[in-house]
Scaffold this active site. Structure first.
Site, PDB file in Angstrom:
ATOM      1  N   ASP A 406      25.436   3.878   2.726  1.00  0.00           N
ATOM      2  CA  ASP A 406      24.913   4.520   3.915  1.00  0.00           C
ATOM      3  C   ASP A 406      23.625   5.264   3.542  1.00  0.00           C
ATOM      4  O   ASP A 406      23.571   5.944   2.517  1.00  0.00           O
ATOM      5  CB  ASP A 406      25.968   5.499   4.441  1.00  0.00           C
ATOM      6  CG  ASP A 406      25.585   6.081   5.774  1.00  0.00           C
ATOM      7  OD1 ASP A 406      25.324   5.297   6.704  1.00  0.00           O
ATOM      8  OD2 ASP A 406      25.537   7.330   5.894  1.00  0.00           O
ATOM      9  N   GLU A 435      21.372   0.673   3.677  1.00  0.00           N
ATOM     10  CA  GLU A 435      20.375   0.989   4.690  1.00  0.00           C
ATOM     11  C   GLU A 435      19.151   1.544   3.967  1.00  0.00           C
ATOM     12  O   GLU A 435      19.162   2.693   3.524  1.00  0.00           O
ATOM     13  CB  GLU A 435      20.905   2.058   5.640  1.00  0.00           C
ATOM     14  CG  GLU A 435      22.014   1.602   6.545  1.00  0.00           C
ATOM     15  CD  GLU A 435      22.480   2.741   7.450  1.00  0.00           C
ATOM     16  OE1 GLU A 435      22.597   2.513   8.667  1.00  0.00           O
ATOM     17  OE2 GLU A 435      22.736   3.845   6.960  1.00  0.00           O
TER      18      GLU A 435
END
Ligand code: CA
Length: 703
Positions: A406, A435
Site C-alpha cells: 500500500d 502503489e
C-alpha cells in the site's frame, strides 16, 4: 546566599534537547546572560558543555565525549537543571550507525531452556516487562530488562510463562510508556497486549506445485466476499468462511473459493489481514473497515477470526485459508501497509523510540505524504529491518505468495530491493506489486519506490493509473471520460498501456493493468455518473469492453472482485468504512450476470493460451504489436508471433464498425462482444469485419 544568586537570573530553562550525537539545544524563557558552566548531569556525574552558539532564547551546546544513552540526563547551570530530552538525534545517520542491530531474535525467542524477550529501545533509560495471566486483568508481575549492545533490552523468562500476555513498560525521555512488542506475532483481543507464545515456522502446505500460468490478480476483502446473504457460506465474514469449498448460491451457482477457481484467476489479493485498529474485534459486526490502519506489522487481524480472544485461532484460521487456496491452485497475495501507522502518538514504535520511526519536515512537522497523519521512515535502519523481518514472517509462517504494498511510493528504493531479495530467497516466484504514487513525503523523491523509479526496481510491479484513466476516464474527476465512452481517439497513454507501459516500466510484467480496485468508484458507478441517461444494456457493454481491454493488454491484469458482474457500491466513492450492504459482494448479481462471468472466464483461458498476450520484454512487444487502425472511439492492433497473427479491435462507438482485415487469408473469429473461445467461433469469408457497437473483437490468422 541562595536567594542572592537567584536574584541575578532573569531567565528559566524551558526545554533541553539532544539534537545531534554531540549537540544539545537549550531553550529559555527570558534572556540568558553570559553565564558559563553549562553542565550535563548524569546521575552523580557532571560533564562540562561548550557553548557553540548563543541566540536570544537558545543556547547550542556541544561536548566531545560519547553521549551516555541509556542514562537519565539533565542539563543546567549551577543548581538549576532540567531533564534532557532525546529528540532529533534519533534521525541522524550517526545514531542509526551506532545502534543498528542486525540480530534475528527481536521479540520473543527461545534461548537454551528459557524464553527470551528483546526489544530495541536505545533512548530508553529503563525497560521492564509486565506479565499478565490473561488479556483482561490488571494484575501483573514485573520483570526488569537489562540493556545490552545496540540499545537492545532483554529479559529471560521460564518456559512455564508461555500462554501469558505481556507489555513493555519503557522509561524514555523522563516518562514511562506502555508499549506492545512491535515484533509481537500474536495478540490479545484488539491488540492490547502481546501473547507470550511462539508460532513454529513451517510451510503451511509443504511443497506446493502450481501450474505455470501468467498471473491474473483478483482483489478481495475477506469480509465482503462471504458476508452477503446469498454467499452460501457458513462462517460469513471470516477467514475460514472464505476457505469453505463447494459453496453455492440458492440457485446453485458457485460462490466463494469455488467461484474464484471457476473464474480462472491465478492470484487472490487479500485486503489487509495484518492487525488493524479500526474494527472492534469484540463486536466486529458493529463496524466495518477495509483495514488500511495497521497497528501491528507481524500479527494477524482478529475481526475475521471465529474467536478473536484466542490468539492462536486467527493464526491457524488464516493458515487454513491459505493452505486451502494453495490446494486449489490459487496463490495468495497479502496487502501490506507499512507506509504509516494508525495513530502515531499511540503506536508502540513511537512509545519505544520517540521520533525515530516517522519522517519529519525540516520545520519539525510530522511528514504526511500518505494523507493519513504520518509517513513511516523506511530508510532508517531499524525501521527498514522491521518491515523486512515482517515480510519474512509472513512468508515463512503463512507461505504467502506475494505482497501488495500500500502506498509503496512512500517507501524507499533500498527497502524494496532488500524485501525483494529476501522474499525471492524464500519463495522464488514471489509476486511483489505496489502503489507507486508520487507523494509529498519528507524524502528525496529519486530514492522513493514510486512509478518514476520503476526502472530501479525491475522485479516489482506497479499499478498503472494512467492506463486506467485512459480507459475509463479520470478517477478523481467524475465528468472526465475515457476511451470506453466512445467519443475520443485512443490516447498515447491508452496505446502505451496496451503495450505494457514501456514509457513507465522496464518490463511488461511490471505493469499492473486495471480499471477498478477497492479505492474510488467501481467501474459501474463511474459509468453511471458519466452516462446517467444510457440504458443498462449499453453501460454493461462499456463495462465489458473495459475489462476486456485490461485482459488483452501486455502486463499483469488485475480485477476487483465482482467487477465481472458489474459490482456497484451504490455510488459511494470511498467505502472504506461503509456498512456491509455497500461493500458486500452481491451474489444475486453474480447469478443474474452469469453470462458476463463466463465471458471473463473464457477470456482468461483465451489469454493464457496465447503467449503473445503476455510477452516478457518490450523488444518482443515492439516486434509483435502494430497499430492497425485508430479512429474516434475505435482502436485496432495486430499481435504477431511466429505462427499466427491476431487482430484485436476495441469498438467503443455505438455504431457497427467496418474494419478491413490486414490481408486476405484464413481468419477465424475467437472473441466477439458476447463470446470468447479457444475453438474458433466462426470463419471470416470476406476481407473486412463488422464489429458490433461497444464490443471487442479478436480474430486470428494461422500463418
Ligand atoms: Ca485488530
Amino acid at each position: 546566599m541562595k536567594q542572592k544568586q537567584e536574584a541575578f537570573v532573569n531567565w528559566i530553562m524551558t526545554k533541553a534537547e539532544l539534537v545531534k550525537i554531540n549537540q544539545i539545544h537549550l531553550f529559555f524563557q527570558g534572556t540568558v546572560g553570559k553565564e558559563q558552566g553549562w553542565t550535563l548531569f548524569v546521575g552523580s556525574m557532571t560533564y562540562p558543555l561548550n557553548i557553540e552558539k548563543r541566540d536570544s532564547n537558545m543556547l547550542e551546546l556541544s561536548f566531545p565525549f560519547l553521549f551516555p544513552f541509556g542514562e537519565q540526563c539533565y542539563v543546567g547551570c549551577g543548581q538549576q537543571k532540567i531533564p534532557l530530552m532525546i529528540t532529533d538525534v534519533v534521525r541522524t545517520i550517526e545514531f542509526d550507525n551506532q545502534f543498528f542491530y542486525n540480530g534475528t531474535d527481536l521479540g520473543l525467542s527461545r534461548f537454551e531452556d528459557k524464553l527470551m524477550l528483546q526489544v530495541w529501545a536505545p533512548t530508553a533509560t529503563n525497560v521492564e516487562i509486565l506479565l499478565y495471566d490473561n488479556w483482561h486483568t490488571d494484575r501483573f508481575e514485573r520483570f526488569s530488562c537489562s540493556r545490552t549492545e545496540n540499545g537492545i533490552w532483554k529479559a529471560s523468562l521460564d518456559q512455564n510463562r508461555l500462554g501469558g500476555f505481556y507489555l513493555y513498560n519503557v522509561e524514555v525521555n523522563h516518562s514511562w510508556n506502555l508499549a506492545v512488542d512491535p515484533y509481537a506475532k500474536m495478540l490479545s483481543i484488539n491488540g492490547e497486549r502481546a501473547y507470550l507464545d511462539i508460532i513454529e515456522e513451517q510451510d503451511v502446505d509443504g511443497v506446493s506445485i502450481f501450474d505455470k500460468k501468467p498471473p491474473i490478480i483478483y482483489e478481495l476483502h475477506i469480509r465482503d466476499f462471504t458476508i452477503g446473504p446469498n454467499s452460501g457460506t457458513k462462517e460469513k465474514g471470516k477467514y475460514i468462511g472464505l476457505a469453505e469449498e463447494k459453496t453455492r448460491t440458492i440457485q446453485h451457482f458457485e460462490t466463494g473459493l469455488d467461484y474464484i477457481k471457476h473464474l480462472g484467476v491465478t492470484h487472490v489479493e487479500l485486503l489487509p489481514v495484518q492487525d488493524y485498529g479500526s474494527v472492534d474485534e469484540s463486536d466486529w459486526r458493529a463496524t466495518y473497515n477495509w483495514g488500511y490502519d495497521t497497528t501491528h506489522f507481524f500479527a494477524v487481524e482478529g475481526s475475521y477470526s471465529t474467536d478473536p480472544y484466542e490468539p492462536f485461532t486467527r493464526v491457524n484460521e488464516l493458515k487454513k485459508l491459505i493452505q486451502t487456496f494453495h490446494s486449489n491452485q490459487l496463490k495468495v497475495i497479502v496487502d501490506v501497509v507499512f507506509n504509516h501507522l494508525y495513530i502515531r502518538e499511540e503506536s508502540a514504535l513511537e512509545k519505544l523510540v520517540p521520533g525515530y520511526y516517522f519522517r519529519y519536515e525540516s520545520n519539525g512537522d510530522v511528514s504526511d505524504g500518505t494523507g493519513v497523519g504520518n509517513d513511516y521512515a523506511s530508510e532508517r535502519k531499524m525501521a527498514r529491518k522491521l518491515i523486512v523481518d515482517a515480510v519474512e514472517h509472513w512468508l515463512k509462517v503463512f507461505s504467502v505468495d506475494g505482497f501488495r504494498f500500500d502506498l509503496m511510493g512512500i517507501l524507499d528504493v533500498d527497502t524494496m530491493h532488500e524485501i525483494k531479495q529476501l522474499a525471492t530467497s524464500i519463495q522464488p516466484d514471489v509476486l511483489i506489486l505496489g502503489e507507486g504514487w508520487v507523494l509529498p513525503t519528507a524524502h528525496e523523491p529519486t530514492g522513493l519506490a514510486s512509478i518514476e523509479q520503476a526502472h530501479l526496481l525491475p522485479d516489482i510491479s506497479f499499478f498503472q493509473d494512467q492506463f486506467r484513466d485512459s480507459i475509463k476516464g479520470d478517477t478523481f474527476e467524475e465528468s472526465n471520460a475515457g476511451f470506453i465512452s466512445g467519443s475520443i481517439v485512443a490516447s498515447e497513454a491508452f496505446i502505451n498501456g496496451l503495450k505494457g507501459s514501456p514509457s513507465l516500466v522496464k518490463y511488461p510484467s511490471q505493469a499492473i493493468n486495471y480499471v477498478e480496485s477497492h479505492d474510488n468508484h467501481t467501474l459501474w458507478d463511474k459509468l453511471k455518473l458519466l452516462h446517467p441517461n444510457e440504458s443498462r444494456l449499453i453501460l454493461e457493454k462499456r463495462h465489458r469492453l473495459a475489462t476486456t481491454i485490461v485482459l488483452l493488454s501486455q502486463g499483469t491484469p488485475f480485477l476487483q472482485a465482482g467487477q465481472e458482474w458489474f459490482r456497484t457500491k451504490y455510488g459511494v466513492e470511498n467505502s472504506y468504512n461503509s456498512p456491509d450492504w455497500i461493500n458486500a459482494l452481491n451474489w444475486d448479481e453474480r447469478v443474474k450476470n452469469d453470462k458476463y462471468v463466463t465471458y471473463i472466464r473464457d477470456l482468461i483461458l483465451f489469454r493464457d493460451d496465447y503467449p503473445v498476450f503476455h510477452l516478457e520484454t518490450f523488444k518482443e512487444v515492439e516486434e509483435a504489436f502494430s497499430i492497425h487502425e485508430s479512429i474516434q472511439g475505435c482502436f485496432s492492433f495486430t499481435l504477431k508471433d511466429k505462427d499466427q497473427i491476431l487482430l484485436v479491435i476495441f469498438n467503443a462507438t455505438n455504431k457497427e464498425q467496418k474494419i478491413a482485415l490486414p490481408f486476405k487469408g484464413n481468419w477465424q473469429v475467437v472473441v466477439d462482444g458476447t463470446h470468447a473461445s479457444l475453438i474458433p467461433l466462426y470463419r471470416l469469408g470476406i476481407d473486412y469485419v463488422l464489429v458490433d457497437p461497444i464490443s471487442t473483437f479478436v480474430c486470428v490468422n494461422e500463418q
